[in-house]
Enzyme design. Structure first.
Site, PDB file in Angstrom:
ATOM      1  CG  ASN A 157      -0.304  -0.383   2.497  1.00 10.20           C
ATOM      2  OD1 ASN A 157       0.253  -1.478   2.608  1.00 10.20           O
ATOM      3  ND2 ASN A 157      -0.345   0.496   3.471  1.00 10.20           N
TER       4      ASN A 157
ATOM      5  CB  CYS B 293      -3.725   2.860   8.575  1.00 10.31           C
ATOM      6  SG  CYS B 293      -4.632   2.332   7.151  1.00 10.31           S
TER       7      CYS B 293
HETATM    8  N1  PMP Z   1      -4.717  -3.966   3.690  1.00 14.59           N
HETATM    9  C1  PMP Z   1      -4.149  -3.041   2.921  1.00 14.59           C
HETATM   10  C2  PMP Z   1      -2.956  -3.388   2.089  1.00 14.59           C
HETATM   11  C3  PMP Z   1      -4.680  -1.742   2.912  1.00 14.59           C
HETATM   12  O1  PMP Z   1      -4.093  -0.809   2.152  1.00 14.59           O
HETATM   13  C4  PMP Z   1      -5.810  -1.445   3.705  1.00 14.59           C
HETATM   14  C5  PMP Z   1      -6.423  -0.053   3.701  1.00 14.59           C
HETATM   15  N2  PMP Z   1      -5.547   0.964   4.056  1.00 14.59           N
HETATM   16  C6  PMP Z   1      -6.363  -2.456   4.492  1.00 14.59           C
HETATM   17  C7  PMP Z   1      -5.793  -3.711   4.442  1.00 14.59           C
HETATM   18  C8  PMP Z   1      -7.566  -2.207   5.353  1.00 14.59           C
HETATM   19  O2  PMP Z   1      -8.706  -2.152   4.574  1.00 14.59           O
HETATM   20  P1  PMP Z   1     -10.121  -1.694   5.138  1.00 14.59           P
HETATM   21  O3  PMP Z   1     -10.092  -0.218   5.126  1.00 14.59           O
HETATM   22  O4  PMP Z   1     -11.114  -2.226   4.190  1.00 14.59           O
HETATM   23  O5  PMP Z   1     -10.289  -2.304   6.491  1.00 14.59           O
END
Ligand code: PMP
Length: 376
Positions: A143, A317
């Site tokens: 990500n 995040c």
């Molecule tokens: N895994 C990855 C690689 C992500 O980029 C994200 C979102 N930032 C997530 C998991 C979490 O996804 P969600 O917002 O649907 O909980």
């Protein structure tokens, strides 16, 4: 320029959701509104299945990829076995893996990456040579950097050692073609809001016939064949299905166009600021992602100096968190380099004019921040 945090909802998805909200029904009810809702869910499920190349019955709807990752690790980690993850996984895998490893008395092995963000496959081989049965969880695309993993190769290694492979494909699904009938991943997580569906809905693909435990995270009314209880999010599933269909129809054209825009952004920035380091530049990457380090220009100051460009320092995040990106540290960057890194992520609605505007803003702001740092 922050599609990896969330993408704008595609018009097709918004229309499908509004339609579903206008005709409410509980997909478990036997009466007419319930049957209508159930048909809407079925359509969403089959559209998502088409995007992945799986059977509709191999999908379990969740609240998103975080829940899908937690569920996957919990049901597929063998008791007293081994969980193998990469050092650059999202916290939704790393934290879940730590918890499951402690709950199920598994050993946890963390596989490193090289300076380009590529998985150290020799370390994976070594971990898989342990006699403990393994659950391997390796993301399809990172990500923060967009660096891709060769899931086909990882699946072959894992299966040859008798293990199972889960992949967090949150950033990959809908951006590049993926077919679970050729890439033999056993479990795969995804989230609608990364490919133009709504936030708060996602899915876990569970290949039929896997030797896994029925150990749901959410127990209750037995929806989703007992894997995830709770009234189905009909509008969300409908929106996710419509986004999946739209992404699937345009994926070849979109991925090329987005890759060209990303290359244009990088070329413009590198021409004006030649000391910019692009993380994962030589590795295979998602077409829309560029992680740029601007030496001597802290990312928070640069972002504050260009309020009309929505980009991210680290991942959404963890940005705001005080610790530097674990992904960049695992790639051998210093904390200072990590703190001078901005992630740009483009998507289906990004335009060339936006790229030119962003490039100009980035260049002038980095120059201004550097001057201010020298003076102070
Ligand atoms: N895994 C990855 C690689 C992500 O980029 C994200 C979102 N930032 C997530 C998991 C979490 O996804 P969600 O917002 O649907 O909980």
């Amino acid at each position: 320029m922050d599609y990896n945090a969330t993408a704008p909802v595609r018009p097709e998805a918004a229309a499908a959701m509004i339609e579903a909200l206008r005709t409410p029904g509980n997909a478990s009810s036997p009466h007419a509104p319930g049957r209508r809702a159930s048909a809407v869910v079925q359509l969403g499920r089959s559209r998502l299945a088409e995007l992945l190349g799986c059977a509709p019955s191999e999908l379990v709807f969740t609240s998103g990829a975080t829940e899908a990752n937690n569920l996957a690790l919990r049901i597929a980690a063998p008791d007293a076995g081994q969980i193998v993850v990469s050092a650059v996984e999202h916290p939704a895998v790393l934290e879940a893996a730590r918890q499951v490893a402690s709950d199920q008395q598994c050993e946890l092995s963390i596989i490193g990456v090289d300076r380009d963000g590529k998985l150290r496959v020799d370390e994976l081989r070594l971990a898989l040579s342990s006699p403990r049965r393994a659950l391997v969880s390796i993301m399809a695309a990172n990500n923060e950097t967009g660096v891709l993993n060769d899931l086909k190769e990882i699946a072959e290694l894992t299966h040859a050692a008798g293990g199972l492979l889960h992949s967090d494909a949150t950033q990959f699904v809908g951006r590049l073609p993926l077919d679970v009938s050729t890439v033999e991943v056993d479990l795969l997580s995804l989230s609608a809001h990364k490919f133009g569906g709504p936030q708060g809905v996602g899915a876990l693909f569970i290949r039929r016939g896997l030797p896994i435990r029925h150990r749901p995270l959410v127990r209750g009314g037995g929806q989703e064949r007992g894997w995830r209880a709770g009234t189905l999010n009909v509008a969300g599933i409908s929106g996710m299905g419509a986004a999946a269909a739209a992404a699937r129809a345009q994926i070849d054209v979109e991925s090329v166009r987005i890759g060209q825009l990303r290359d244009r952004l990088e070329a413009m920035v590198l021409a004006a600021l030649p000391d910019t380091q692009i993380n994962g530049y030589v590795a295979p990457r998602l077409p829309g992602v560029s992680s740029m380090t601007f030496p001597g220009a802290p990312a928070d100051a640069v972002l504050a100096g260009m309020p009309n460009v929505a980009a991210s320092d680290g991942s959404a995040c963890s940005s705001g968190a005080l610790s530097p990106s674990h992904v960049l540290l695992a790639m051998g960057r210093t904390a200072e380099q990590a703190d001078s890194t901005i992630r740009f992520s483009l998507g289906y609605a990004t335009t060339e004019a936006e790229i030119d505007f962003a490039a100009e803003q980035v260049v002038s702001t980095v120059r201004r921040v550097r001057e201010a740092m020298c003076v102070s």
